[in-house]
Design an enzyme around this catalytic site. Structure first.
Site, PDB file in Angstrom:
ATOM      1  CB  CYS A   1      57.164  44.779  43.459  1.00  0.00           C
ATOM      2  SG  CYS A   1      56.453  45.659  44.842  1.00  0.00           S
TER       3      CYS A   1
ATOM      4  CG  HIS B   1      59.938  48.716  45.802  1.00  0.00           C
ATOM      5  ND1 HIS B   1      59.121  50.013  46.211  1.00  0.00           N
ATOM      6  CD2 HIS B   1      59.085  47.640  45.991  1.00  0.00           C
ATOM      7  CE1 HIS B   1      57.685  49.441  46.189  1.00  0.00           C
ATOM      8  NE2 HIS B   1      57.140  48.266  45.900  1.00  0.00           N
TER       9      HIS B   1
END
Length: 344
Positions: free
Chosen positions: A128, A248
Site C-alpha cells: 500500500c 496513509h
C-alpha cells in the site's frame, strides 16, 4: 468478451469488503460472483448488488471456471494462488507472496500497465505504501529520471486489517474510561511484544531485517525498483504506524537527474490520472487522512523545492490504504485487462 466469473478470496476482511463496495460503485461486470473465505467464515451471508450470497470455504476447486480471482491477501495466497492459476483463473493478489517473484508482474495500472501483458496467471498488487508513493512520483519520473527518494510514512491502522482498526477503537475507549490499554496486534500480531497505538506512534511495521530496516521499509525499496525497472534509484525509507483509521500519509523527498520547476511538477501531477493536487498554503489546504479516506485518488500537497538541493523537491502525499492502496488498485488491474481484452 462475455462477463467474467469473479471470485473474491477473503471476502469477510477489510480489503474483501472494500472489493464488494467497489464492484458495486464501479459497476464492475461479472456473470457470476463467488465469495470465499476461511472455514471460520464459511456460511456467513453477504449482499452484493442486492443479491445475498453465502460465503464459501476457499478450496482449490473453488476456482474451477473462475476467470478473475481477487485475493484480499494473507498466507492463503501462497497455497491457493498457484492452484487458481492452474485452473485458468487470473489471480490478482494483495499479499506479499508473489511481489518479488521475477515471473510475476507487480503493477500499479497508472504507472506500469505494460507489465500486465507478461503475466503467467498471477499478478501482484504492490504494498500500500509503495502504491501511494509511486502515484505521486510517476508524473515526476515522466519529466526526469529519479535518482534518490527519502520517504517517511505515517500509516493508518487499517494496514493491519480489521483487527488493527478494532484495536485502536478499543484502546481509545479504555483510555478515556481510565482503564488500562492492553494491546494485542501492533506492531505485528506475530511479534512477542505489543504496544498501544492510541495516542502513540510506533516506528515499527513488520519484522526488522539484518540491515536494521523493517520488512515494510524494504518492500518500498524493492517494489519501487521493480515497478520503475530501475535498481539504481537510491531509496531511504522509514515506516511508522499512527493512530489513524484510514489513509496513509507520506513525506517524500525526491531527487531527479534534471532540475525541475515546481510549475512543471504541478502540471505533470495535475494531468496524471488518479492523482490530485491539494496545495494552497494561503487557504491552509493540504492532504490529510481524515479527508482522503474513502477517496479513490491519491492527494499531493506541500510541493516545495528542497532548501539545499536544486534538483530535489519535497512532497506530502496521502491516500486511502484500503482503496487505492489495496482493493481499488487490484480491481483497476482487472478493469484494464477487460478493457484491453486480455482474458482468454
Amino acid at each position: 468478451m462475455k462477463k467474467p466469473v469473479v471470485a473474491i478470496l477473503g471476502a469477510t476482511g477489510a480489503v474483501g469488503q472494500e472489493f464488494i463496495r467497489l464492484i458495486e460503485e464501479r459497476n464492475f461486470p461479472y456473470s457470476e460472483l463467488k465469495l470465499l473465505a476461511s472455514s471460520r467464515s464459511a456460511g456467513k451471508k453477504a449482499t452484493v448488488n442486492g443479491r445475498e450470497y453465502t460465503i464459501e470455504e476457499a478450496k482449490p476447486e473453488s476456482f474451477n471456471g473462475v476467470d478473475i480471482g481477487l485475493f484480499a491477501g494473507g498466507s492463503i495466497s501462497k497455497e491457493l494462488g498457484p492452484e487458481a492459476a492452474r485452473r485458468g483463473c487470473v489471480v490478482i493478489d494483495n499479499s506479499s507472496t508473489f511481489r518479488m517473484d521475477p515471473e510475476v508482474p507487480l503493477v500499479v495500472p497508472e504507472v506500469n500497465p505494460e507489465d500486465i501483458s507478461w503475466h503467467k496467471g498471477i499478478i501482484a498488487n504492490p504494498n500500500c505504501s509503495t502504491i501511494i508513493m509511486l502515484m505521486a512520483l510517476k508524473p515526476i519520473q515522466n519529466l526526469s529520471k529519479i535518482k534518490k527518494i527519502v520517504v517517511s510514512t505515517y500509516q493508518a491502522v487499517s494496514g493491519a486489517g480489521k483487527e488493527g482498526i478494532d484495536e485502536l477503537t478499543d484502546e481509545v475507549k479504555a483510555y478515556l474510561n481510565g482503564e488500562e490499554m492492553i494491546p494485542h496486534i501492533l506492531p505485528s500480531k506475530s511479534l512477542p511484544k505489543h504496544y498501544p497505538i492510541a495516542f502513540n506512534i510506533i516506528p515499527h511495521i513488520d519484522t526488522f531485517q539484518e540491515n536494521g530496516y523493517s520488512k515494510e521499509e524494504m518492500k518500498m525499496v524493492n517494489e519501487t525498483h521493480k515497478i520503475f525497472h530501475d535498481d539504481a534509484i537510491e531509496i531511504s525509507p522509514t515506516t511508522a504506524r499512527v493512530p489513524v483509521y484510514r489513509s496513509h500519509s507520506e513525506s517524500v523527498l525526491v531527487e531527479t537527474e534534471d532540475e525541475l520547476s515546481i510549475e512543471a511538477i504541478r502540471k505533470a501531477i495535475d494531468a496524471f490520472p488518479g492523482a490530485q493536487i491539494q496545495d494552497n498554503l494561503q487557504e491552509m489546504e493540504y492532504p490529510m487522512p481524515l479527508y482522503t479516506s474513502d477517496k479513490n485518488d491519491v492527494y499531493i500537497g506541500r510541493i516545495r523545492k528542497d532548501l539545499y538541493n536544486a534538483k530535489a523537491v519535497n512532497l506530502w502525499v496521502t491516500g486511502d490504504q484500503i482503496r487505492k492502496g489495496a482493493a481499488l488498485n487490484a480491481l483497476q488491474i482487472a478493469e484494464y485487462m477487460l478493457d484491453h481484452e486480455m482474458f482468454k
